[in-house]
Design a protein around this motif. Sequence first.
Motif, PDB file in Angstrom:
ATOM      1  N   GLY A 262       0.821  -1.216   0.000  1.00  0.00           N
ATOM      2  CA  GLY A 262       0.000   0.000   0.000  1.00  0.00           C
ATOM      3  C   GLY A 262       0.848   1.257   0.000  1.00  0.00           C
ATOM      4  O   GLY A 262       0.519   2.245  -0.680  1.00  0.00           O
ATOM      5  N   GLU A 263       1.951   1.227   0.752  1.00  0.00           N
ATOM      6  CA  GLU A 263       2.837   2.390   0.793  1.00  0.00           C
ATOM      7  C   GLU A 263       3.518   2.624  -0.555  1.00  0.00           C
ATOM      8  O   GLU A 263       3.626   3.763  -1.026  1.00  0.00           O
ATOM      9  CB  GLU A 263       3.888   2.195   1.891  1.00  0.00           C
ATOM     10  CG  GLU A 263       3.308   2.207   3.291  1.00  0.00           C
ATOM     11  CD  GLU A 263       4.300   1.767   4.359  1.00  0.00           C
ATOM     12  OE1 GLU A 263       4.018   1.959   5.552  1.00  0.00           O
ATOM     13  OE2 GLU A 263       5.364   1.207   3.995  1.00  0.00           O
TER      14      GLU A 263
ATOM     15  N   ALA B 227       1.095   4.088  -2.980  1.00  0.00           N
ATOM     16  CA  ALA B 227       0.851   5.504  -2.675  1.00  0.00           C
ATOM     17  C   ALA B 227       1.987   6.379  -3.191  1.00  0.00           C
ATOM     18  O   ALA B 227       1.754   7.467  -3.736  1.00  0.00           O
ATOM     19  CB  ALA B 227       0.677   5.686  -1.171  1.00  0.00           C
ATOM     20  N   ALA B 228       3.223   5.912  -3.030  1.00  0.00           N
ATOM     21  CA  ALA B 228       4.381   6.674  -3.515  1.00  0.00           C
ATOM     22  C   ALA B 228       4.343   6.792  -5.034  1.00  0.00           C
ATOM     23  O   ALA B 228       4.656   7.845  -5.595  1.00  0.00           O
ATOM     24  CB  ALA B 228       5.675   6.015  -3.058  1.00  0.00           C
TER      25      ALA B 228
ATOM     26  N   ARG C 253       1.644   6.699  -6.941  1.00  0.00           N
ATOM     27  CA  ARG C 253       0.582   7.652  -7.291  1.00  0.00           C
ATOM     28  C   ARG C 253       1.082   9.084  -7.141  1.00  0.00           C
ATOM     29  O   ARG C 253       0.818   9.941  -7.997  1.00  0.00           O
ATOM     30  CB  ARG C 253      -0.646   7.438  -6.403  1.00  0.00           C
ATOM     31  CG  ARG C 253      -1.488   6.249  -6.776  1.00  0.00           C
ATOM     32  CD  ARG C 253      -2.866   6.307  -6.115  1.00  0.00           C
ATOM     33  NE  ARG C 253      -2.786   6.325  -4.664  1.00  0.00           N
ATOM     34  CZ  ARG C 253      -2.725   5.239  -3.900  1.00  0.00           C
ATOM     35  NH1 ARG C 253      -2.720   4.031  -4.469  1.00  0.00           N
ATOM     36  NH2 ARG C 253      -2.680   5.345  -2.588  1.00  0.00           N
ATOM     37  N   PHE C 254       1.791   9.333  -6.054  1.00  0.00           N
ATOM     38  CA  PHE C 254       2.322  10.677  -5.823  1.00  0.00           C
ATOM     39  C   PHE C 254       3.267  11.093  -6.944  1.00  0.00           C
ATOM     40  O   PHE C 254       3.282  12.250  -7.368  1.00  0.00           O
ATOM     41  CB  PHE C 254       3.060  10.724  -4.477  1.00  0.00           C
ATOM     42  CG  PHE C 254       3.688  12.055  -4.182  1.00  0.00           C
ATOM     43  CD1 PHE C 254       2.947  13.091  -3.645  1.00  0.00           C
ATOM     44  CD2 PHE C 254       5.030  12.280  -4.470  1.00  0.00           C
ATOM     45  CE1 PHE C 254       3.526  14.335  -3.386  1.00  0.00           C
ATOM     46  CE2 PHE C 254       5.631  13.504  -4.215  1.00  0.00           C
ATOM     47  CZ  PHE C 254       4.867  14.541  -3.674  1.00  0.00           C
TER      48      PHE C 254
ATOM     49  N   GLU D 278      -1.318   3.478 -12.415  1.00  0.00           N
ATOM     50  CA  GLU D 278      -1.560   2.316 -11.553  1.00  0.00           C
ATOM     51  C   GLU D 278      -1.289   0.976 -12.243  1.00  0.00           C
ATOM     52  O   GLU D 278      -0.719   0.075 -11.638  1.00  0.00           O
ATOM     53  CB  GLU D 278      -2.986   2.367 -10.993  1.00  0.00           C
ATOM     54  CG  GLU D 278      -3.154   3.464  -9.941  1.00  0.00           C
ATOM     55  CD  GLU D 278      -4.396   3.267  -9.079  1.00  0.00           C
ATOM     56  OE1 GLU D 278      -4.842   2.113  -8.928  1.00  0.00           O
ATOM     57  OE2 GLU D 278      -4.896   4.280  -8.551  1.00  0.00           O
TER      58      GLU D 278
ATOM     59  N   LYS E 145       5.769   8.589   1.942  1.00  0.00           N
ATOM     60  CA  LYS E 145       4.623   7.697   1.775  1.00  0.00           C
ATOM     61  C   LYS E 145       4.889   6.321   2.387  1.00  0.00           C
ATOM     62  O   LYS E 145       3.947   5.587   2.682  1.00  0.00           O
ATOM     63  CB  LYS E 145       4.290   7.541   0.290  1.00  0.00           C
ATOM     64  CG  LYS E 145       3.872   8.837  -0.398  1.00  0.00           C
ATOM     65  CD  LYS E 145       2.615   9.433   0.209  1.00  0.00           C
ATOM     66  CE  LYS E 145       2.211  10.711  -0.508  1.00  0.00           C
ATOM     67  NZ  LYS E 145       1.003  11.323   0.113  1.00  0.00           N
ATOM     68  N   HIS E 146       6.158   6.002   2.590  1.00  0.00           N
ATOM     69  CA  HIS E 146       6.517   4.713   3.195  1.00  0.00           C
ATOM     70  C   HIS E 146       6.538   4.889   4.723  1.00  0.00           C
ATOM     71  O   HIS E 146       7.579   4.936   5.364  1.00  0.00           O
ATOM     72  CB  HIS E 146       7.861   4.244   2.653  1.00  0.00           C
ATOM     73  CG  HIS E 146       7.829   3.929   1.203  1.00  0.00           C
ATOM     74  ND1 HIS E 146       7.472   2.681   0.726  1.00  0.00           N
ATOM     75  CD2 HIS E 146       8.055   4.702   0.110  1.00  0.00           C
ATOM     76  CE1 HIS E 146       7.495   2.701  -0.602  1.00  0.00           C
ATOM     77  NE2 HIS E 146       7.846   3.912  -0.998  1.00  0.00           N
ATOM     78  N   GLN E 147       5.347   4.962   5.270  1.00  0.00           N
ATOM     79  CA  GLN E 147       5.198   5.327   6.681  1.00  0.00           C
ATOM     80  C   GLN E 147       5.746   4.271   7.632  1.00  0.00           C
ATOM     81  O   GLN E 147       6.180   4.593   8.738  1.00  0.00           O
ATOM     82  CB  GLN E 147       3.727   5.615   6.978  1.00  0.00           C
ATOM     83  CG  GLN E 147       3.193   6.837   6.251  1.00  0.00           C
ATOM     84  CD  GLN E 147       1.718   7.087   6.538  1.00  0.00           C
ATOM     85  OE1 GLN E 147       1.088   6.365   7.318  1.00  0.00           O
ATOM     86  NE2 GLN E 147       1.159   8.099   5.904  1.00  0.00           N
TER      87      GLN E 147
END
Length: 638
Positions: free
Chosen positions: A458-459, A462-463, A465-466, A471, A586-588
């Motif tokens: 998921g991370e 998200a990165a 997409r940013f 996708e 984004k990689h929380q």
Amino acid sequence: MEVLNYPETTFEKLPVTIFDNAQEGAVTLAYEIAELIRSKQRKGEMVVLGLATGSSPISVYRELIRLHREEGLSFRNVITFNLDEYYPMQPDELQSYVYFMHEHLFNHIDILPENIHIPDGTLPIDKVKEYCQAYEKLIEDCGGLDLQLLGIGRTGHIGFNEPGSAITSTTRLVKLDPLTITDAAKDFIKEEYVPLRALTMGVGTIMKARKIMLMAWGEGKAKILHKTVEGRVSDEVPASFLQLHPRVAVVVDQWAAAELTRVKTPWLVGMCSWDDQLIRRAVIWLSLKTQKPILKLTDEDYKDGSLSDLLVEAGNAYNLNLKVFNAIQRTITGWPGGKPNSNDTHRPERAEPAIKRSLIFSPHPDDDVISMGGTLLRLVDQGHDVHVAYQTSGNIAVFDDDARRYADFALDFAQKMNVGVADMQRQHDEVVEFLRHKKLGEEDSTLVQDIKALIRKGEAAAACRFCGVKEPNVHFMNMPFYETGQVKKKPLGEADIQAVVDILQDIQPHQIFAAGDLRDPHGTHRVCLDAIFAALARLKGKEAWVEDCNLWLYRGAWQEWDVEEIEMAVPISPEELLRKRKAIFKHQSQKDSAVFPGNDKREFWQRSEDRNHTTAKLYDKLGLAEYEAMEAFVRHRF
């Protein structure tokens, strides 16, 4: 043939044999050990070996196992004494050296159990001194060590003899250096779990061995090896005491040897065979040494820097300076995918096709943005068809607490939506129960592994997409070699290579970016790169697109290519560097504190930015354009 040579140069105070790679060196060491065992067998004698632990001897032990299974090498006349053990430590714990030695050697050979000796980490503290004295006596009663195998720590420790250890020291309880504790954290998950003390043979014990073989693999050992081999004898670097031993063999790969004078600055040793890369290295070295831009170097500078021979080759400083300056300048490009409608004769990447399919391989789910986030953003901004392939799940690098937090979220979400609540409750309870009783270093359950993998997936998504990656262009490969739930991985297998072949065939890229940790003999990056090399080797000559594909290698968050190696340097503006930082954020699960931080306590974005700033500053010092930051790449010809 015995591995024991005279030092190659007057700089080296120990005999060093350099191999192309760690495997070749390990095989040579294993054969020497095997020959010693066999020679003793022919005489009807026992052989006493001092053995080491850690990552360095694993490949040696693997070869010894092969010799036992395939060539009949028996260990029934072998007595072993291990160098050290953490204290306190139970023998059945995954981090114990008892477990390590049985896992990597003893369980696979015919050594007699009574001939195995490993320091006992279970003793009460008031029994330790007496035990250590008995360990010393037992070695003597067995006739002393015929051969001692050693690795070397980044503090210069041999065994666990940290800086300050005396040359006369014997087996004893010691405090571990903070750097050693940091390096051990990868096996204990968290640094605070690493024992603060250890039992170790002393330097004096090691020095009594009739022969010593010191091995070092990988770039991480280069600086301390240089101090050991070329520095003065000092208790600040305990391994330097080996200079006083009459029979020492130092066996290293080319990366561990990188800081030795004969490798790093061979012109200080003698005549060189000059090629373009060595010329570039020498000129860059002289520029940084004199603190002069390349174009300001004079004939006198070359003569004073022991580079007169290079002047003879080049004619004069002016021509030499210009040649090297132009070569470095041509590495700089703001168009990592090639500049359309331009003369690309001296550009790193070709102009056509104007819109390229760019495939970025990322060993872990964050290496892409950490290592080449600025370039990734530039490729997307310039309209290229950018794909990112995450080779492994990265699931072991997620804290247990994060897995619990996401399990709680999943249950709350199921209850809120009133969907699958019973099943989700059951799986949530399973996760909670497993984590509550999980032992240090224990393999995660399949369910926990899956949750951790989904967190990282998921991370990464998200990165991407940013960064503007489409996708459908984000690929999660989950290569099987990684999926063990532990730090220890499986060997690279056919399924891993085929996974890379499949994605290459599907995308047919014009350019590939991959993590080029060629100097790392143990890590995941190296295995992932080997899979890419193997896949391209299979496709080369069979698929037309492969002939028109460039492979660019980037480095990790800990280091960068040396300037003389760089073939493409992509400038990053302050604004782009901030965008790259946000992508890393984004990689929380890796933010603030990572499970495997390595030897650098800073966050990944800080390491990355510092590395990018340093590269730009080096270009500036050499007299080239001044940029905020740079990402660097080397092209691999396959």
